[in-house]
Design a protein around this motif. Structure first.
Motif, PDB file in Angstrom:
ATOM      1  N   ALA A 337      62.158  42.153  43.882  1.00 33.35           N
ATOM      2  CA  ALA A 337      61.175  41.632  42.922  1.00 33.35           C
ATOM      3  C   ALA A 337      59.820  41.599  43.859  1.00 33.35           C
ATOM      4  N   LEU A 338      60.099  41.621  45.185  1.00 32.18           N
ATOM      5  CA  LEU A 338      58.451  41.512  45.884  1.00 32.18           C
ATOM      6  C   LEU A 338      57.908  43.040  46.266  1.00 32.18           C
ATOM      7  N   THR A 339      58.823  43.934  45.956  1.00 34.53           N
ATOM      8  CA  THR A 339      58.253  45.232  46.188  1.00 34.53           C
ATOM      9  C   THR A 339      56.988  45.775  45.410  1.00 34.53           C
ATOM     10  N   TRP A 340      56.125  46.456  45.801  1.00 39.94           N
ATOM     11  CA  TRP A 340      54.971  46.965  45.082  1.00 39.94           C
ATOM     12  C   TRP A 340      55.448  47.794  43.873  1.00 39.94           C
ATOM     13  N   GLU A 341      56.423  48.507  43.918  1.00 44.19           N
ATOM     14  CA  GLU A 341      56.931  49.358  43.008  1.00 44.19           C
ATOM     15  C   GLU A 341      57.118  48.683  41.927  1.00 44.19           C
ATOM     16  N   HIS A 342      57.578  47.250  42.068  1.00 42.20           N
ATOM     17  CA  HIS A 342      58.055  46.485  40.930  1.00 42.20           C
ATOM     18  C   HIS A 342      56.888  45.647  40.422  1.00 42.20           C
ATOM     19  N   ARG A 343      56.277  45.181  41.211  1.00 40.11           N
ATOM     20  CA  ARG A 343      54.901  44.046  40.894  1.00 40.11           C
ATOM     21  C   ARG A 343      54.017  44.826  40.129  1.00 40.11           C
ATOM     22  N   LYS A 344      53.600  46.206  40.729  1.00 42.57           N
ATOM     23  CA  LYS A 344      52.179  46.609  40.247  1.00 42.57           C
ATOM     24  C   LYS A 344      52.175  46.617  38.669  1.00 42.57           C
ATOM     25  N   TYR A 345      53.196  47.104  38.010  1.00 41.27           N
ATOM     26  CA  TYR A 345      53.315  47.477  36.656  1.00 41.27           C
ATOM     27  C   TYR A 345      53.175  46.012  35.786  1.00 41.27           C
ATOM     28  N   LEU A 346      53.848  45.090  36.304  1.00 37.26           N
ATOM     29  CA  LEU A 346      53.807  43.818  35.634  1.00 37.26           C
ATOM     30  C   LEU A 346      52.554  43.247  35.785  1.00 37.26           C
ATOM     31  N   ILE A 347      51.618  43.234  37.145  1.00 38.11           N
ATOM     32  CA  ILE A 347      50.430  42.642  37.181  1.00 38.11           C
ATOM     33  C   ILE A 347      49.457  43.608  35.998  1.00 38.11           C
ATOM     34  N   VAL A 348      49.610  44.937  35.967  1.00 38.79           N
ATOM     35  CA  VAL A 348      48.742  45.616  34.742  1.00 38.79           C
ATOM     36  C   VAL A 348      49.210  45.068  33.564  1.00 38.79           C
ATOM     37  N   GLN A 349      50.497  44.742  33.162  1.00 36.54           N
ATOM     38  CA  GLN A 349      50.817  44.329  31.990  1.00 36.54           C
ATOM     39  C   GLN A 349      50.273  42.948  31.747  1.00 36.54           C
ATOM     40  N   GLU A 350      50.307  41.902  32.649  1.00 33.57           N
ATOM     41  CA  GLU A 350      49.812  40.577  32.459  1.00 33.57           C
ATOM     42  C   GLU A 350      48.365  40.495  32.182  1.00 33.57           C
ATOM     43  N   ILE A 351      47.503  41.624  33.061  1.00 37.90           N
ATOM     44  CA  ILE A 351      46.168  41.770  32.599  1.00 37.90           C
ATOM     45  C   ILE A 351      45.704  42.240  31.214  1.00 37.90           C
ATOM     46  N   LEU A 352      46.293  43.222  31.179  1.00 33.33           N
ATOM     47  CA  LEU A 352      45.537  44.229  29.979  1.00 33.33           C
ATOM     48  C   LEU A 352      46.380  43.652  28.395  1.00 33.33           C
ATOM     49  N   GLN A 353      47.623  43.067  28.403  1.00 32.94           N
ATOM     50  CA  GLN A 353      47.934  42.471  27.275  1.00 32.94           C
ATOM     51  C   GLN A 353      47.223  41.358  26.762  1.00 32.94           C
ATOM     52  N   ASN A 354      46.381  40.844  27.578  1.00 29.84           N
ATOM     53  CA  ASN A 354      45.485  39.835  27.189  1.00 29.84           C
ATOM     54  C   ASN A 354      44.054  40.190  26.934  1.00 29.84           C
ATOM     55  N   GLN A 355      43.797  41.481  27.147  1.00 31.12           N
ATOM     56  CA  GLN A 355      42.459  42.210  26.953  1.00 31.12           C
ATOM     57  C   GLN A 355      41.177  41.308  27.157  1.00 31.12           C
ATOM     58  N   PRO A 356      40.913  40.808  28.535  1.00 30.88           N
ATOM     59  CA  PRO A 356      40.192  40.037  28.884  1.00 30.88           C
ATOM     60  C   PRO A 356      38.740  40.886  28.742  1.00 30.88           C
ATOM     61  N   ASP A 357      37.495  40.308  28.568  1.00 32.96           N
ATOM     62  CA  ASP A 357      36.161  40.972  28.793  1.00 32.96           C
ATOM     63  C   ASP A 357      35.812  40.866  30.329  1.00 32.96           C
ATOM     64  N   VAL A 358      36.177  39.979  31.141  1.00 38.70           N
ATOM     65  CA  VAL A 358      35.893  39.627  32.313  1.00 38.70           C
ATOM     66  C   VAL A 358      37.346  39.318  33.232  1.00 38.70           C
ATOM     67  N   ILE A 359      37.616  39.869  34.335  1.00 40.88           N
ATOM     68  CA  ILE A 359      38.633  39.662  35.105  1.00 40.88           C
ATOM     69  C   ILE A 359      38.310  39.264  36.602  1.00 40.88           C
ATOM     70  N   CYS A 360      38.885  38.149  37.061  1.00 40.69           N
ATOM     71  CA  CYS A 360      38.419  37.569  38.408  1.00 40.69           C
ATOM     72  C   CYS A 360      39.902  37.376  39.044  1.00 40.69           C
ATOM     73  N   LEU A 361      40.094  38.081  40.247  1.00 42.37           N
ATOM     74  CA  LEU A 361      41.324  38.261  41.015  1.00 42.37           C
ATOM     75  C   LEU A 361      40.956  37.957  42.367  1.00 42.37           C
ATOM     76  N   GLN A 362      42.046  37.283  42.963  1.00 45.48           N
ATOM     77  CA  GLN A 362      42.106  36.944  44.441  1.00 45.48           C
ATOM     78  C   GLN A 362      43.316  37.543  45.102  1.00 45.48           C
ATOM     79  N   GLU A 363      43.436  37.487  46.335  1.00 42.76           N
ATOM     80  CA  GLU A 363      44.434  38.355  47.029  1.00 42.76           C
ATOM     81  C   GLU A 363      44.524  39.767  46.678  1.00 42.76           C
ATOM     82  N   VAL A 364      43.531  40.341  46.461  1.00 42.80           N
ATOM     83  CA  VAL A 364      43.636  41.912  45.990  1.00 42.80           C
ATOM     84  C   VAL A 364      43.545  42.780  47.559  1.00 42.80           C
ATOM     85  N   ASP A 365      44.853  43.486  47.360  1.00 43.12           N
ATOM     86  CA  ASP A 365      44.924  44.431  48.666  1.00 43.12           C
ATOM     87  C   ASP A 365      45.356  45.729  48.113  1.00 43.12           C
ATOM     88  N   HIS A 366      45.110  46.068  46.762  1.00 41.00           N
ATOM     89  CA  HIS A 366      45.367  47.209  46.180  1.00 41.00           C
ATOM     90  C   HIS A 366      44.545  47.547  45.274  1.00 41.00           C
TER      91      HIS A 366
END
Length: 642
Positions: A337-366
């Motif tokens: 569950a901690l691998t990037w292959e698993h996490r990266k698409y969940l991150i995209v889903q959490e962001i885009l399903q809420n359709q924000p106008d502005v996105i503020c992120l921390q601990e971004v290393d990708h």
């Protein structure tokens, strides 16, 4: 370096790297010892050897090995030659020359190593015959020595066990300073939030005394490389260079596509579902609220984007891939569950399903991955890395982590942005902030958004450092935003009871409120808070959500609120906030997990940008001041922008 050693090092995460002895220079710093060659001369050429158990401690340079007692040139310090009993007789009846202040000048110097050791070794019975009372100085040295001992045991920055040891050392240092202040009759250090605060707050005596540790100690505390002995590995963001997305995908189509990529043909657990704090009635206007997208198997938390001069902001610490997988110690999270292959698409889903106008992120290393995926949905982004990211000390990192801001290009136009490495008492730390000025394409109104990620870990001194970072953040944001409506969000690593919370809410320079604390209040109550700043902060504190992060690490379970969205209530109206999942929904292993990719939950808030008041200073699109500000900000750019 042989192949065997190299193989070993590849298996070490930063948290698991062995200590390389880098803490010893700080031991010398805290002891403030100075070597004097005369301290090691001896008139009897070492003729009389002492018993092993009776030999006094020896002073040696921090970069040298301690001299062996068995060597022929071993020489104990000068002040033991006056009376042999002083070296081994525990029942001292004759004071040493140093205690009698008859020793040579270079030995009686307060900074002398021999003088320090004498104060440590000589007890009251040594000084009592002459009526000498050096107990206070002796205790001072003992405390210094205790601090140095604790510091010497530490090494890597984020090791859980060693972190506790280092914080214990810092606690000792902080307590020692407070004791010294009390002895001198000086008020104990207090958190100073006097950055334009109201008169009632100033009248309470806040900020009467400004505690400032030595600069060398600050550098040790607030910068990564100053106390990390691991080699830096300067990798670049390249792990997602092969990512290819079909062109022209709508948001629902993209979400379905990434869900398929995540599953790899195998059905995966669904992302945690969440609802908004103010559910819509059937006949409510969609522009005022939240309509769920029908995405079949995709999580149905999301809602339609707000319209007009409404702003949807998403704030989220997405968890650095390098730190989360190799360093943070999530003992209850499955490794897959901690691998990037698993996490990266969940991150995209959490962001885009809420359709924000502005996105503020921390601990971004990708950042490049997010830039590619979010860019396909018409987002543009700004990234600013930490100057000495802890990711760079871990094998197979993907570059430094940092903060990022994305904005929807079809709705918002970037007028300018600025970045800052936050300072603590004029010393640059390892935490950063980004501020951006955005303009509504529909109305020409402007607002500013800023994000940051303050220093982590617990402890009184760490809370003080965060507060100083917050003060610097306020100065930076105020200078950039001026009187423009402001959204200030991030991972502040501080619960509401910490000073930084009161510093931000109690500062008259910005006059901010907390979105999650205000969302259920009447508008009138928000606009007319208590005149007593302490009461205002206390009430807001109680209304904050019970947690924004819930995880289990090696040292135990952590469930608390440390992420916030602050805003200017007189220019922005809070309309709704995304609620947090309940404990039974999260699961007994907490986060991160197969159902959620980060140890922090995202904060999603809907705001209405209000027109300026009669006395407001906000200008339209043709304002000369805006053009002036744009030029100034453009000239101070850092980081990447698309």
């Amino acid at each position: 370096m042989d192949q065997k050693t190299t193989g070993l090092r590849e298996n070490y995460g930063h948290r698991r790297q062995p200590a390389l002895g880098k803490a010893m220079p700080v031991t010398a710093l805290l002891l403030n010892l100075e070597s004097n060659p005369l301290d090691y001369s001896r008139s009897d050429n070492g003729a009389e050897l002492l018993e092993e158990d009776d030999k006094p401690p020896q002073f040696f340079g921090v970069t040298d090995e301690p001299p062996s007692p068995n060597e022929e040139d071993y020489k104990p310090p000068n002040h033991y030659e006056d009376d042999g009993k002083l070296a081994g007789d525990r029942h001292r009846e004759i004071p040493c020359s140093n205690c009698l202040q008859t020793a040579p000048g270079h030995l009686t110097d307060r900074q002398s190593a021999i003088n320090e050791m004498c104060q440590r070794l000589c007890g009251p019975e040594c000084r009592r015959p002459q009526g000498l009372t050096l107990d206070g100085v002796r205790q001072d040295f003992l405390r210094q020595y205790e601090i140095a001992e604790a510091v010497a045991k530490t090494s890597a920055m984020t090791s859980t066990v060693q972190m506790k040891q280092r914080l214990a050392a810092r606690k000792l240092e902080f307590e020692k300073e407070m004791e010294m202040d009390e002895q001198r009759g000086v008020a104990s250090p207090r958190i100073d939030i006097n950055l334009g605060q109201s008169s009632s707050a100033a009248a309470t005596g806040m900020g009467e005394f400004e505690f400032e540790p030595p600069r060398d100690l600050l550098l040790y505390l607030v910068r990564m490389g100053s106390f990390n002995s691991a080699p830096k590995i300067n990798n670049v963001d390249s792990q997602d260079d092969g990512l290819v997305l079909p062109a022209g995908l709508s948001t629902p189509a993209l979400l379905q596509h990434v869900q398929q990529l995540r599953g790899g043909g195998i059905e995966q657990p669904s992302l945690l579902t969440r609802g908004f704090l103010k559910p819509l009635l059937a006949d409510e206007d969609v522009a005022d609220g939240l309509r769920c997208l029908k995405l079949n198997s995709v999580s149905r938390v999301c809602s339609a984007p707000v319209e007009g001069d409404d702003i949807r902001l998403l704030q989220w610490n997405i968890l650095s891939q390098t730190l989360g997988q190799h360093n943070d110690g999530f003992v209850r999270c499955p490794e897959e569950a901690l691998t990037w292959e698993h996490r990266k698409y969940l991150i995209v889903q959490e962001i885009l399903q809420n359709q924000p106008d502005v996105i503020c992120l921390q601990e971004v290393d990708h950042f490049k991955f997010l830039q590619t995926v979010l860019g396909s949905q018409n987002y543009a982004g700004i990234f600013f890395p930490k100057p000495d990211s802890p990711c760079l000390y871990i094998e197979q990192n993907n570059g430094p982590d940092g903060c990022a801001i994305f904005y929807k290009r079809d709705k918002l136009q970037l007028q300018g942005y600025d970045t800052r490495i936050l300072e603590v008492w004029r010393v640059q730390s390892n935490q950063v902030a980004i501020a951006a000025r955005l303009r509504m394409r529909s109305s020409g109104r402007e607002f500013c958004v800023a994000t940051t990620h303050l220093k982590a870990r617990h402890g009184a001194l760490l809370a003080k450092l965060r507060n100083e970072q917050g003060r610097d953040l306020i100065r930076f944001v105020k200078q950039f935003a001026g009187d423009t409506p402001l959204l200030l969000c991030g991972d502040f690593n501080a619960e509401p009871v910490e000073p930084i919370y009161a510093t931000i809410l109690g500062c008259d320079l910005l006059r901010l409120g907390s979105a999650y604390a205000d969302v259920k209040l009447d508008r009138e109550e928000i606009l007319h808070p208590s005149e007593d700043v302490g009461e205002f902060v206390a009430k807001s504190m109680k209304r904050e959500p019970p947690y924004t992060t819930w995880k289990i690490r090696e040292e135990g379970e952590e469930c608390h609120t440390i992420d916030y969205v602050f805003y200017t209530p007189d220019r922005l109206k809070i309309k709704n906030c995304l609620d947090f999942p309940a404990g039974e929904q999260i699961g007994k292993n907490r986060t991160p997990s197969f159902q959620y990719p980060s140890d922090h939950f995202s904060l999603v808030c809907d705001f209405e940008l209000l027109p300026p008041t009669e006395n407001g200073k906000e200008g339209g699109s043709g304002s000369g001041s805006d053009g002036e500000n744009e030029t100034e900000v453009e000239g101070s750019k850092h980081g990447a922008i698309q």
